[in-house]
Write a protein that holds these residues in place. Structure first.
Motif, PDB file in Angstrom:
ATOM      1  N   ARG A   6      15.806 -28.820  26.396  1.00 19.03           N
ATOM      2  CA  ARG A   6      16.220 -27.926  27.476  1.00 19.03           C
ATOM      3  C   ARG A   6      16.712 -26.598  26.911  1.00 19.03           C
ATOM      4  O   ARG A   6      16.370 -25.524  27.420  1.00 19.03           O
ATOM      5  N   LEU A   7      17.472 -26.643  25.833  1.00 15.65           N
ATOM      6  CA  LEU A   7      17.953 -25.419  25.201  1.00 15.65           C
ATOM      7  C   LEU A   7      16.794 -24.635  24.596  1.00 15.65           C
ATOM      8  O   LEU A   7      16.797 -23.396  24.610  1.00 15.65           O
ATOM      9  N   PHE A  20      18.710 -11.195  29.664  1.00 18.18           N
ATOM     10  CA  PHE A  20      19.387 -12.412  30.110  1.00 18.18           C
ATOM     11  C   PHE A  20      19.402 -12.536  31.628  1.00 18.18           C
ATOM     12  O   PHE A  20      19.304 -13.644  32.167  1.00 18.18           O
ATOM     13  N   GLY A  21      19.517 -11.412  32.343  1.00 24.83           N
ATOM     14  CA  GLY A  21      19.538 -11.473  33.798  1.00 24.83           C
ATOM     15  C   GLY A  21      18.233 -12.006  34.364  1.00 24.83           C
ATOM     16  O   GLY A  21      18.224 -12.902  35.222  1.00 24.83           O
ATOM     17  N   ALA A  33      26.146 -18.849  32.066  1.00 27.11           N
ATOM     18  CA  ALA A  33      25.773 -20.199  31.644  1.00 27.11           C
ATOM     19  C   ALA A  33      24.611 -20.161  30.662  1.00 27.11           C
ATOM     20  O   ALA A  33      24.578 -20.906  29.671  1.00 27.11           O
ATOM     21  N   LEU A  34      23.653 -19.258  30.913  1.00 29.67           N
ATOM     22  CA  LEU A  34      22.520 -19.136  29.997  1.00 29.67           C
ATOM     23  C   LEU A  34      22.985 -18.645  28.631  1.00 29.67           C
ATOM     24  O   LEU A  34      22.558 -19.165  27.594  1.00 29.67           O
ATOM     25  N   SER A  35      23.847 -17.651  28.600  1.00 32.81           N
ATOM     26  CA  SER A  35      24.362 -17.142  27.335  1.00 32.81           C
ATOM     27  C   SER A  35      25.070 -18.251  26.551  1.00 32.81           C
ATOM     28  O   SER A  35      24.915 -18.369  25.323  1.00 32.81           O
ATOM     29  N   ARG A  39      23.981 -19.738  22.807  1.00 34.58           N
ATOM     30  CA  ARG A  39      24.933 -19.830  21.691  1.00 34.58           C
ATOM     31  C   ARG A  39      25.022 -21.261  21.159  1.00 34.58           C
ATOM     32  O   ARG A  39      25.130 -21.485  19.945  1.00 34.58           O
ATOM     33  N   LYS A  40      24.966 -22.227  22.079  1.00 34.62           N
ATOM     34  CA  LYS A  40      25.005 -23.632  21.663  1.00 34.62           C
ATOM     35  C   LYS A  40      23.796 -23.971  20.801  1.00 34.62           C
ATOM     36  O   LYS A  40      23.916 -24.659  19.779  1.00 34.62           O
ATOM     37  N   LEU A  41      22.611 -23.470  21.186  1.00 34.52           N
ATOM     38  CA  LEU A  41      21.407 -23.700  20.388  1.00 34.52           C
ATOM     39  C   LEU A  41      21.544 -23.062  19.009  1.00 34.52           C
ATOM     40  O   LEU A  41      21.193 -23.680  17.986  1.00 34.52           O
TER      41      LEU A  41
END
Length: 339
Positions: A6-7, A20-21, A33-35, A39-41
């Motif tokens: 998913r990421l 990002f928008g 949430a996307l940002s 960052r998590k990825l």
């Protein structure tokens, strides 16, 4: 390390848009949430994939390499899923416009053994989902930019030329036609620079540029009930430039709907599919869609209206020129701005 697909899909969407928008809009999640997910990825991988500032998003050298790897990974994952689901076909719809629904109904009637999995995505969202293996067929507007940026790997065919209509205010008198210059023209669309500008917006921009008719951009309320509510709240006199299949809904709600007097814009919908060996379920869908288009006269310009119009650089124009459909009207100079 367990890599979350998913990421990976989120990253590919951001890399496609470099914004990002727009990516968040395609994914139907919020921009913060996307940002956070990107960052998590990056934390999982231990590398920076994107460079962000207040205006731009760019790929790092590692991000460019990872993008190729990510596309390959998603394609493999999709093929593995498809091999175990031969009785499933995945398509998408754009709000409550009826083209994809009519085709889906015809397909289900003919192939009741195939289960349709349906989503809601705009044209660009469908296109990228198609290339990423998340859809089997797209019913979308093919734009010059998509063709230029993705010259291979997919194919498309004109499905429908949907007439655009002018929707009046509730309580206005019924008329067959009205001038494009009688009142201001409003559109439910996201303007350039909004961050949500899409294939529909590109069509509207072409209409403004080629006809000289200035549009008032009102954003995209979404479902028809929201559009009707916005129309009922509207102040002042104007016409709403709307899809024919939405215009029919306004007419059922008692709102007058008119044809444009000077020319008849049509919105082109196309079938799109990956350029690969097609499973029987997909090839049958394409055949049934084309048959539906011929039976309904979808590939014809509206015979009861003014000369048909399409954007001059629209990719489907070449298809129309090669077929028995009359070519679109070209208007030089621009439309006279007088009422």
């Amino acid at each position: 390390m367990d890599l979350d697909l998913r990421l990976v899909r989120y990253f590919v969407t951001v890399a496609d848009e470099l914004h990002f928008g727009r990516a968040a809009a395609r994914l139907y999640i919020s921009q913060p949430a996307l940002s956070k997910q990107i960052r998590k990825l990056e934390q999982q991988l231990g590398v920076s994939l994107l460079v962000r500032d207040s205006r731009h998003v760019t790929l790092t050298p590692r991000g460019k390499r990872f993008l190729d790897e990510a596309r390959a990974l998603l394609a493999i994952a999709e093929r593995m899923q498809r091999e175990h689901q031969p009785d499933v076909l995945r398509i998408a719809h754009i709000f409550e416009l009826d083209t994809s629904r009519v085709v889906a109904d015809a397909y289900t009637a003919a192939r009741g053994d195939i289960r349709l999995v349906e989503r809601a995505l705009d044209s660009v969202g469908q296109f990228h989902a198609l290339l990423d293996g998340l859809l089997d067929v797209a019913i979308m507007r093919v734009t010059p930019r998509l063709v230029a940026e993705h010259p291979t790997g997919w194919r498309h065919r004109l499905l429908r030329l949907e007439p655009m209509r002018l929707v009046a205010r509730p309580g206005d008198p019924p008329r067959e036609t009205v001038s494009l210059h009688e009142r201001p023209i409003e559109v439910f669309g996201d303007a350039p620079g909004s961050g949500l500008y899409n294939a529909h917006g590109e069509y509207l921009t072409a209409f403004e540029g080629e006809t000289g008719v200035a549009l008032r951009w009102l954003g995209t309320p979404g479902a028809f009930s929201h559009c009707l509510a916005a129309l009922n709240r509207a102040q002042g006199q104007a016409f709403l430039f709307e899809f024919g299949s939405y215009a029919d809904k306004y007419a059922l709600a008692g709102v007058p709907v008119h044809r444009p007097a000077e020319l008849q814009p049509h919105y082109p919908w196309s079938l799109a599919w990956r350029d690969e060996h097609l499973p029987t379920a997909v090839s049958d869908f394409l055949d049934i869609a084309v048959d539906t288009a011929h039976r309904r006269g979808w590939r014809q310009f509206d015979p009861d209206a003014a000369p048909g119009w399409l954007p001059a650089d629209d990719p489907v124009t070449a298809e129309i020129t090669r077929s028995d459909v009359p070519p679109p009207a070209r208007h030089e100079p621009r439309l006279d701005s007088s009422p």
